[in-house]
Design a protein around this motif. Structure first.
Motif, PDB file in Angstrom:
ATOM      1  N   THR A  42      42.437  51.416  36.191  1.00  0.00           N
ATOM      2  CA  THR A  42      42.438  51.447  37.644  1.00  0.00           C
ATOM      3  C   THR A  42      41.072  50.997  38.137  1.00  0.00           C
ATOM      4  OG1 THR A  42      42.778  52.783  39.635  1.00  0.00           O
ATOM      5  CG2 THR A  42      41.717  53.875  37.788  1.00  0.00           C
ATOM      6  N   ASP A  43      41.038  50.474  39.352  1.00  0.00           N
ATOM      7  CA  ASP A  43      39.745  50.176  39.968  1.00  0.00           C
ATOM      8  C   ASP A  43      39.454  51.143  41.112  1.00  0.00           C
ATOM      9  OD1 ASP A  43      41.437  49.315  41.968  1.00  0.00           O
ATOM     10  OD2 ASP A  43      40.750  47.239  41.965  1.00  0.00           O
ATOM     11  N   ASN A  44      40.355  52.122  41.312  1.00  0.00           N
ATOM     12  CA  ASN A  44      40.210  53.136  42.374  1.00  0.00           C
ATOM     13  C   ASN A  44      40.029  52.516  43.754  1.00  0.00           C
ATOM     14  OD1 ASN A  44      40.495  55.642  40.988  1.00  0.00           O
ATOM     15  ND2 ASN A  44      38.530  55.229  40.015  1.00  0.00           N
ATOM     16  N   SER A  45      40.593  51.355  43.950  1.00  0.00           N
ATOM     17  CA  SER A  45      40.467  50.666  45.241  1.00  0.00           C
ATOM     18  C   SER A  45      41.816  50.582  45.943  1.00  0.00           C
ATOM     19  CB  SER A  45      39.931  49.246  45.035  1.00  0.00           C
ATOM     20  OG  SER A  45      38.633  49.297  44.500  1.00  0.00           O
ATOM     21  N   MET A  46      41.771  50.211  47.205  1.00  0.00           N
ATOM     22  CA  MET A  46      42.977  49.984  47.994  1.00  0.00           C
ATOM     23  C   MET A  46      43.303  48.491  47.954  1.00  0.00           C
ATOM     24  SD  MET A  46      43.667  53.029  49.178  1.00  0.00           S
ATOM     25  CE  MET A  46      44.706  52.878  50.610  1.00  0.00           C
ATOM     26  N   ILE A  63      47.563  50.154  49.459  1.00  0.00           N
ATOM     27  CA  ILE A  63      47.827  51.352  48.664  1.00  0.00           C
ATOM     28  C   ILE A  63      46.781  51.427  47.556  1.00  0.00           C
ATOM     29  CG2 ILE A  63      50.297  51.448  49.144  1.00  0.00           C
ATOM     30  CD1 ILE A  63      50.819  50.161  46.432  1.00  0.00           C
ATOM     31  N   LYS A  64      46.498  52.650  47.103  1.00  0.00           N
ATOM     32  CA  LYS A  64      45.474  52.850  46.082  1.00  0.00           C
ATOM     33  C   LYS A  64      46.024  52.483  44.706  1.00  0.00           C
ATOM     34  CE  LYS A  64      42.050  56.071  44.411  1.00  0.00           C
ATOM     35  NZ  LYS A  64      41.519  57.419  44.478  1.00  0.00           N
ATOM     36  N   THR A  65      45.191  51.827  43.909  1.00  0.00           N
ATOM     37  CA  THR A  65      45.568  51.445  42.552  1.00  0.00           C
ATOM     38  C   THR A  65      45.748  52.704  41.705  1.00  0.00           C
ATOM     39  OG1 THR A  65      44.261  49.433  42.742  1.00  0.00           O
ATOM     40  CG2 THR A  65      44.902  50.092  40.527  1.00  0.00           C
TER      41      THR A  65
END
Length: 131
Positions: free
Chosen positions: A49-53, A78-80
């Motif tokens: 995950t990159d913890n980004s939207m 949406i969040k990864t």
């Protein structure tokens, strides 16, 4: 009559064959994940995950409808989601609309227009199951 040794050898041969096939599928799936599938653009190791939207721009896949006075449309950002242990957490996507990993791979194949072949999709699922 099958001897204990002979039976074990037969079982070990089947297990070895299964592991080898599954392992090869997941290795090919890893290549798809980091290459043509474009998965690693957002799902980076070690937690995938990159913890980004991210906005998947799914508007073209949904017909806008008025429900309870609200317009239902695409998702927006949406969040990864992290992919480690993904096999243990169905259903998939942020709202649970994808019931299996096969559904999820097909969804992203359509949305991202990656044009994965059926064998590539199968291998990608094998890789996801190994995470």
């Amino acid at each position: 009559m099958v001897t204990r040794t002979g039976g074990l050898q037969t079982i070990e041969g089947v297990v070895t064959s299964f592991r080898t096939t599954s392992f090869q599928n997941s290795l090919r799936g890893q290549e798809v994940f980091f290459g043509k599938g474009q998965c690693a653009t957002c799902h980076l190791p070690p937690y995938y995950t990159d913890n980004s939207m991210h906005n998947l721009h799914t508007e073209g896949f949904f017909k806008q409808e008025l429900v309870n006075g609200m317009v239902m449309a695409g998702d927006g950002p949406i969040k990864t989601f992290p992919l480690r242990g993904i096999k243990d957490s169905p259903p998939y996507l942020h709202d649970g609309r994808l019931l299996t990993l096969d559904d999820t791979v097909e969804f992203f194949n359509l949305v991202l227009e990656t044009k994965l072949t059926d064998p590539e999709k199968k291998d990608l699922v094998a890789f996801l199951l190994a995470l």
